[in-house]
Enzyme design. Structure first.
Site, PDB file in Angstrom:
ATOM      1  N   GLU A 256      43.855  40.307  91.070  1.00 29.32           N
ATOM      2  CA  GLU A 256      44.393  41.239  90.061  1.00 29.32           C
ATOM      3  C   GLU A 256      45.527  41.987  90.740  1.00 29.32           C
ATOM      4  O   GLU A 256      45.277  42.777  91.649  1.00 29.32           O
ATOM      5  CB  GLU A 256      43.311  42.243  89.623  1.00 29.32           C
ATOM      6  N   CYS A 295      47.437  50.088  87.021  1.00 25.43           N
ATOM      7  CA  CYS A 295      48.023  48.739  86.945  1.00 25.43           C
ATOM      8  C   CYS A 295      48.434  48.407  85.524  1.00 25.43           C
ATOM      9  O   CYS A 295      49.300  47.564  85.305  1.00 25.43           O
ATOM     10  CB  CYS A 295      47.024  47.721  87.460  1.00 25.43           C
TER      11      CYS A 295
HETATM   12  P1  NAP Z   1      47.303  46.671  98.838  1.00 27.89           P
HETATM   13  O1  NAP Z   1      48.050  47.232  99.965  1.00 27.89           O
HETATM   14  O2  NAP Z   1      47.417  45.220  98.558  1.00 27.89           O
HETATM   15  O3  NAP Z   1      45.771  47.078  99.107  1.00 27.89           O
HETATM   16  C1  NAP Z   1      44.759  46.754  98.217  1.00 27.89           C
HETATM   17  C2  NAP Z   1      43.467  46.503  98.976  1.00 27.89           C
HETATM   18  O4  NAP Z   1      43.632  45.389  99.844  1.00 27.89           O
HETATM   19  C3  NAP Z   1      43.027  47.659  99.869  1.00 27.89           C
HETATM   20  O5  NAP Z   1      41.626  47.719  99.862  1.00 27.89           O
HETATM   21  C4  NAP Z   1      43.523  47.228 101.248  1.00 27.89           C
HETATM   22  O6  NAP Z   1      42.776  47.791 102.294  1.00 27.89           O
HETATM   23  C5  NAP Z   1      43.298  45.746 101.170  1.00 27.89           C
HETATM   24  N1  NAP Z   1      44.124  44.959 102.066  1.00 27.89           N
HETATM   25  C6  NAP Z   1      45.374  45.222 102.516  1.00 27.89           C
HETATM   26  N2  NAP Z   1      45.798  44.217 103.293  1.00 27.89           N
HETATM   27  C7  NAP Z   1      44.792  43.302 103.352  1.00 27.89           C
HETATM   28  C8  NAP Z   1      44.609  42.057 104.006  1.00 27.89           C
HETATM   29  N3  NAP Z   1      45.569  41.531 104.761  1.00 27.89           N
HETATM   30  N4  NAP Z   1      43.434  41.421 103.848  1.00 27.89           N
HETATM   31  C9  NAP Z   1      42.474  41.936 103.073  1.00 27.89           C
HETATM   32  N5  NAP Z   1      42.576  43.105 102.425  1.00 27.89           N
HETATM   33  C10 NAP Z   1      43.732  43.778 102.557  1.00 27.89           C
HETATM   34  O7  NAP Z   1      47.638  47.360  97.480  1.00 27.89           O
HETATM   35  P2  NAP Z   1      48.032  48.877  97.215  1.00 27.89           P
HETATM   36  O8  NAP Z   1      49.497  48.974  97.413  1.00 27.89           O
HETATM   37  O9  NAP Z   1      47.122  49.785  97.901  1.00 27.89           O
HETATM   38  O10 NAP Z   1      47.681  48.950  95.658  1.00 27.89           O
HETATM   39  C11 NAP Z   1      48.638  49.103  94.663  1.00 27.89           C
HETATM   40  C12 NAP Z   1      48.849  47.805  93.930  1.00 27.89           C
HETATM   41  O11 NAP Z   1      47.637  47.387  93.313  1.00 27.89           O
HETATM   42  C13 NAP Z   1      49.844  47.940  92.810  1.00 27.89           C
HETATM   43  O12 NAP Z   1      50.800  46.946  92.943  1.00 27.89           O
HETATM   44  C14 NAP Z   1      49.039  47.717  91.545  1.00 27.89           C
HETATM   45  O13 NAP Z   1      49.729  47.064  90.516  1.00 27.89           O
HETATM   46  C15 NAP Z   1      47.908  46.891  92.015  1.00 27.89           C
HETATM   47  N6  NAP Z   1      46.754  47.103  91.156  1.00 27.89           N
HETATM   48  C16 NAP Z   1      46.394  46.127  90.305  1.00 27.89           C
HETATM   49  C17 NAP Z   1      45.304  46.281  89.478  1.00 27.89           C
HETATM   50  C18 NAP Z   1      44.878  45.189  88.541  1.00 27.89           C
HETATM   51  O14 NAP Z   1      43.784  45.293  88.006  1.00 27.89           O
HETATM   52  N7  NAP Z   1      45.678  44.175  88.309  1.00 27.89           N
HETATM   53  C19 NAP Z   1      44.575  47.465  89.515  1.00 27.89           C
HETATM   54  C20 NAP Z   1      44.979  48.457  90.391  1.00 27.89           C
HETATM   55  C21 NAP Z   1      46.070  48.266  91.213  1.00 27.89           C
HETATM   56  P3  NAP Z   1      43.294  49.118 103.071  1.00 27.89           P
HETATM   57  O15 NAP Z   1      43.362  50.178 102.064  1.00 27.89           O
HETATM   58  O16 NAP Z   1      42.237  49.324 104.089  1.00 27.89           O
HETATM   59  O17 NAP Z   1      44.626  48.755 103.631  1.00 27.89           O
END
Ligand code: NAP
Length: 500
Positions: A256, A295
């Site tokens: 997602e 999101c």
């Molecule tokens: P992110 O950096 O991708 O982080 C999301 C999650 O992934 C966190 O728990 C993070 O852990 C973990 N993570 C990061 N790098 C990883 C890796 N290499 N391997 C495994 N896990 C990893 O995303 P964000 O920037 O925090 O979140 C914002 C984004 O989420 C936005 O783009 C938004 O559109 C999207 N979003 C989508 C939805 C949906 O339902 N489609 C809902 C909400 C948000 P850490 O925090 O420990 O780094």
């Protein structure tokens, strides 16, 4: 300062090594620290698979539903404390925090209903049986059984309670144990939820594990029976999908990710009409609720060219009185972004849009990760390519090309249409539906409409392309991610006995 611990292998474990510090994003005050270093992830996954999986598979859907009800009731009792944590650690206003926590409780309860409808079975019967040959004896039936692995849930920072619940409810109901990893920056809410589940012994041992802090190589340890459900940025999602073990073992992955949700005001809309006012209200709510860190928030506002100026003026008027500040203060309508890096990304994102700011500014405050609501006009092509994850939306005029503009977003979670022109609606729905997981049709007579930004557990959530290609929720549909569909073929009496 509190140290958040993980719950793995049936016990609380603190990581070693230098910890990450969790802050209050309004004040930058340190609140807690966390590390996942040194935690034996292989043992954690093994314990969940063996102990938790066996326990859950031994229960019927109705019994698993009773477990979900226990969690929902406990969260309801803990609601005030969870709201306070959402305000302090998430930068949520009280109303934003309610959206997260009440959404979690509502989703759990919706899956209690699904569980009760599925009743006393331990696996799903999928469709009717089929006669396969000339004789009625040769019979076919699809069933779906829980996978034997662990469901690893990696959540985004913006919905620590709802994100946990919407994934865990479905996997647990399907009969799969869960290892849930919240985003680190806002993990205090999810951590408290896990404490409640453990303190009140709401689940069988191993059914729910919790890893707080960096994910380390957790996804790289998953195998053929496991499921990885991820919510977060498209970049991280793409990296996870490309992991060697994910490819080699066909690990089931649900992503997602980002979305450039569009809201389209119909061509017949008259300024001041009820439909027009509803459209403005939904746009402003989506720009400001959770400081635009949803999101599903509207990022592209499409309006007929003839009334572009009127919409712009009215949006500016509605955005002007919104007080941005510390959500602990009662009159604050919008809090800060969740982290410094989210704020920096939002600044960069607004620059990338290359538009004019019809409302808002990029001034930084000396403390806290605040950003005013920003309404962009005349953006460049990046408006269809880059999601700015904050209180930022772009206003675009259309002539006869609304659906074509919407589709340029290359896959989204939700497109919302505000029109009573049936021909326009039908044509546009057909044109935008292949690019979305959900199409919302706004109507002023729908009382208490939650707007397009609210994800309902009865309906699927996810979207193609940029949105990650995933699908979650949708009532009983959501169970499919955690079940293996099997076609049984053979003698009808044996198959029918198996089905009970
Ligand atoms: P992110 O950096 O991708 O982080 C999301 C999650 O992934 C966190 O728990 C993070 O852990 C973990 N993570 C990061 N790098 C990883 C890796 N290499 N391997 C495994 N896990 C990893 O995303 P964000 O920037 O925090 O979140 C914002 C984004 O989420 C936005 O783009 C938004 O559109 C999207 N979003 C989508 C939805 C949906 O339902 N489609 C809902 C909400 C948000 P850490 O925090 O420990 O780094």
């Amino acid at each position: 300062m509190e140290t958040l611990r993980s719950f793995v292998g049936g016990r609380w474990v603190a990581g070693s090594g230098s910890p990450q510090t969790l802050l209050n994003p309004a004040t930058e005050e340190p609140l807690a620290q966390v590390s996942s270093e040194g935690i034996d992830l292989a043992a954690a996954l093994g314990h969940a698979r063996e102990v938790g999986g066996r326990a859950l598979r031994g229960l019927t859907f109705a019994e698993r539903g009773a477990l979900l009800r226990g969690i929902a009731d406990a969260l309801q009792e803990e609601r005030d404390a969870l709201l306070q944590l959402g305000i302090a650690n998430g930068g949520n206003t009280r109303s934003d925090a309610k959206f997260d926590v009440d959404g979690a409780i509502g989703t759990l309860l919706a899956y209690v209903d699904v569980a009760n409808a599925l009743g006393a079975r331990k696996f799903l019967v999928d469709g009717d049986g089929l006669q396969l040959g000339r004789s009625a004896r040769f019979h076919g039936q699809h069933i779906a059984v829980p996978r034997r692995g662990v469901a690893v849930h990696i959540n985004a920072f913006n919905f620590p309670a709802w994100g946990f619940a919407e994934k865990a409810a479905v996997a647990l109901l399907a009969g799969m144990p869960v290892l849930s990893k919240p985003a680190t920056s806002s993990a205090m809410v999810a951590h408290r939820i896990m404490q409640v589940v453990v303190e009140k012994k709401l689940l069988p041992e191993g059914a729910l594990s919790f890893l707080v802090g960096a994910p380390r190589d957790l996804p790289a340890q998953l195998g053929a029976q496991d499921v990885l459900a991820f919510t977060g940025s498209g970049d991280t999602g793409a990296r996870l999908r490309a992991l060697a073990n994910v490819i080699r073992h066909s690990v089931r992955v649900n992503i997602e990710a980002d979305s450039l949700n569009a809201a389209v005001l119909g061509p017949e809309a008259e300024p001041r009409s009820d439909m027009y006012e509803l459209f403005l209200k939904d746009v402003v709510r989506d720009m400001t609720q959770k400081a635009g860190q949803k999101c599903t928030a509207i990022r592209r506002i499409l309006v007929p060219r003839e009334i572009f100026l009127s919409v712009k003026d009215d949006l500016v008027e509605l955005l002007t009185p919104i007080k941005v500040g510390n959500p602990a203060e009662e009159d604050t309508r919008m809090g800060p972004l969740a982290t410094k890096s989210q704020l920096e990304d939002a600044h960069k994102g607004v620059a990338l849009l290359k538009g004019r700011l019809a409302f808002g500014d990029l001034e930084r405050r000396p403390k806290g990760y605040f950003l005013s609501p920003i309404l962009v006009e005349s953006p460049g092509e990046a408006v269809h390519e880059h999601e700015v994850f904050g209180p930022v939306a772009s206003l675009l005029p259309y002539e006869a090309n609304a659906a074509e503009l919407v589709a340029r977003g290359n896959g989204g979670l939700v497109c919302s249409l505000y029109s009573e022109d049936q021909a326009f609606l039908e044509e546009t729905i057909h044109a935008v539906a292949p690019f979305h997981g959900r199409v919302f049709i706004g109507h002023p007579k729908i009382e208490l409409s939650p707007g397009p930004g609210t994800v309902l557990p009865q309906l699927v959530h996810g979207g193609p392309g940029r949105a990650g290609g995933g699908e979650e929720l949708g009532g009983a549909r959501g169970l499919a991610l955690y079940l293996q569909r099997v076609a049984l073929e053979g003698p009808r009496p044996s198959i029918q006995k198996l089905l009970g």
